[in-house]
Design a protein around this motif. Structure first.
Motif, short mmCIF file in Angstrom:
data_model
loop_
_atom_site.label_atom_id
_atom_site.label_comp_id
_atom_site.label_asym_id
_atom_site.label_seq_id
_atom_site.Cartn_x
_atom_site.Cartn_y
_atom_site.Cartn_z
N UNK A 223 0.77 -1.16 0.02
CA UNK A 223 -0.14 -0.06 0.00
C UNK A 223 0.92 1.16 -0.02
N UNK A 224 0.38 2.23 -0.30
CA UNK A 224 0.94 3.75 -0.12
C UNK A 224 0.92 4.14 1.00
N UNK A 225 1.83 5.06 1.61
CA UNK A 225 1.88 5.78 2.90
C UNK A 225 0.61 6.56 2.97
N UNK A 226 0.05 7.08 2.18
CA UNK A 226 -1.20 7.94 2.19
C UNK A 226 -2.31 6.97 2.73
N UNK A 227 -2.21 5.88 2.49
CA UNK A 227 -3.36 4.69 2.61
C UNK A 227 -3.24 3.92 3.96
N UNK A 228 -2.34 4.33 4.58
CA UNK A 228 -1.96 3.63 5.71
C UNK A 228 -3.08 3.74 6.86
N UNK A 229 -3.44 2.84 7.49
CA UNK A 229 -4.54 2.79 8.66
C UNK A 229 -4.34 1.69 9.64
N UNK A 230 -5.03 1.68 10.76
CA UNK A 230 -4.97 0.66 11.68
C UNK A 230 -4.73 -0.76 11.32
N UNK A 246 -3.13 5.99 11.49
CA UNK A 246 -2.27 6.39 10.44
C UNK A 246 -0.96 7.32 10.86
N UNK A 247 -0.89 7.52 12.17
CA UNK A 247 0.00 8.80 12.70
C UNK A 247 0.86 8.06 13.91
N UNK A 248 0.55 6.62 14.16
CA UNK A 248 1.17 6.16 15.33
C UNK A 248 1.69 4.65 15.15
N UNK A 249 2.70 4.43 15.66
CA UNK A 249 3.41 3.26 15.45
C UNK A 249 3.44 2.06 16.68
N UNK A 250 3.27 1.06 16.69
CA UNK A 250 3.57 0.31 18.02
C UNK A 250 4.72 -0.61 17.22
N UNK A 251 5.61 -0.82 18.05
CA UNK A 251 6.86 -1.61 17.75
C UNK A 251 7.70 -2.13 18.85
N UNK A 252 8.41 -3.04 18.71
CA UNK A 252 9.60 -3.54 19.48
C UNK A 252 10.84 -2.61 19.10
N UNK A 253 10.99 -1.76 19.99
CA UNK A 253 11.96 -0.74 19.52
C UNK A 253 13.24 -0.97 20.25
#
Length: 284
Positions: A223-230, A246-253
């Motif tokens: 997908x494109x970045x602009x299409x990003x969703x939950x 669309x604006x928040x990331x969950x990750x093992x950092x």
């Protein structure tokens, strides 16, 4: 011929190979696998039989695997869940696939010697572990699942195998917030970025490869970045995370050394300084 096969997913070495690979790889001998299951809470899977070797991934209690060789206290195995190949201590496995009925559905849960939370716990199991439930009991209003060896777990911490914990992988991933980052980890005691993606998807009934490069190459659709969703996935070279929105990331950092929630653009800017921009976005 063997150069085209991924050693992480195909069991072959100069002296021995999976008999299913005969004709594809050259080896001194070939072996059919034998079924086994993990009998310790977590076992590290390594690329060679050496405790000094780094951890590639982990196997969890009750998971099944194929054994190709046992030597010097080590077993050379392939995990049934995702096909990963490596070495673990021979004492961590038992012959036979067993008859697991339930999976642990919380990040961590204790195993007690009987149906009473006041008993000293035997050990803890991670989400994704598999157990065999033979009955139930209730003590002071708390319901317990009784296991085949006579031990007990909190019944609400288990789900029948095949029953999804949630429809939303992000809801699963949030249960791991603040879990320590562990390279190669895929448990509630320590987990890495691709392990979190794999675990979250598995608990919604979706299988996923183990490593981030495998996931970026095959999971769902681009997908494109602009299409990003939950629920969508963001990949970098060597890193992966789940979009909470669309604006928040969950990750093992590796930055915080925990599973963390981070503004996506902040993560992109920070990671870019070391590893470049995201390589792709995918919808599983």
């Amino acid at each position: 011929m063997s150069a085209s096969l991924d050693r992480r997913l195909h069991a072959y070495r100069p002296d021995l190979a999976d008999i299913r690979l005969k004709g594809q790889v050259e080896a001194e001998g070939y072996a059919a696998s034998r079924p086994a299951r993990l009998i310790v809470p977590v076992a590290d899977i390594r690329p060679r039989p050496d405790l000094a070797a780094g951890i590639d991934t982990q196997a969890l209690f009750g998971e099944t695997l194929a054994v190709f060789d046992r030597s010097g206290g080590w077993a050379w195995v392939q995990l049934d869940a995702d096909g990963y190949v490596g070495y673990l201590p021979e004492e961590a496995i038992a012959d036979g696939a067993g008859a697991a009925t339930h999976g642990v559905s919380v990040p961590r849960s204790f195993v007690y010697p009987g149906a009473d939370l006041r008993f000293p716990r035997r050990h803890a199991l991670s989400m994704g572990s598999r157990v065999t439930v033979t009955g139930t009991a209730e003590t002071r209003g708390t319901r317990y699942a009784l296991l085949e060896d006579g031990s007990a777990m909190i019944a609400a911490h288990l789900r029948p195998l095949g029953e999804a914990l949630a429809a939303d992988a992000v809801a699963v991933a949030t249960l791991f917030l603040n879990t320590p980052y562990l390279w190669g980890g895929r448990s509630g005691f320590g987990i890495d970025c691709s392990g979190l993606v794999q675990m979250a998807l598995a608990q919604t009934g979706k299988s996923a490869p183990r490593d981030s490069d495998m996931q970026a190459a095959s999971l769902g659709s681009l997908i494109d970045r602009d299409d990003l969703r939950r629920g969508d996935l963001v990949f970098w070279k060597g890193h992966a995370g789940l979009a909470e929105d669309a604006n928040t990331l969950l990750h093992a950092s590796g930055g915080t050394m925990t599973v963390t929630r981070e503004p996506l653009e902040a993560a992109i800017d920070r990671i870019a300084r070391l590893y470049g921009p995201p390589t792709c976005y995918r919808r599983p």
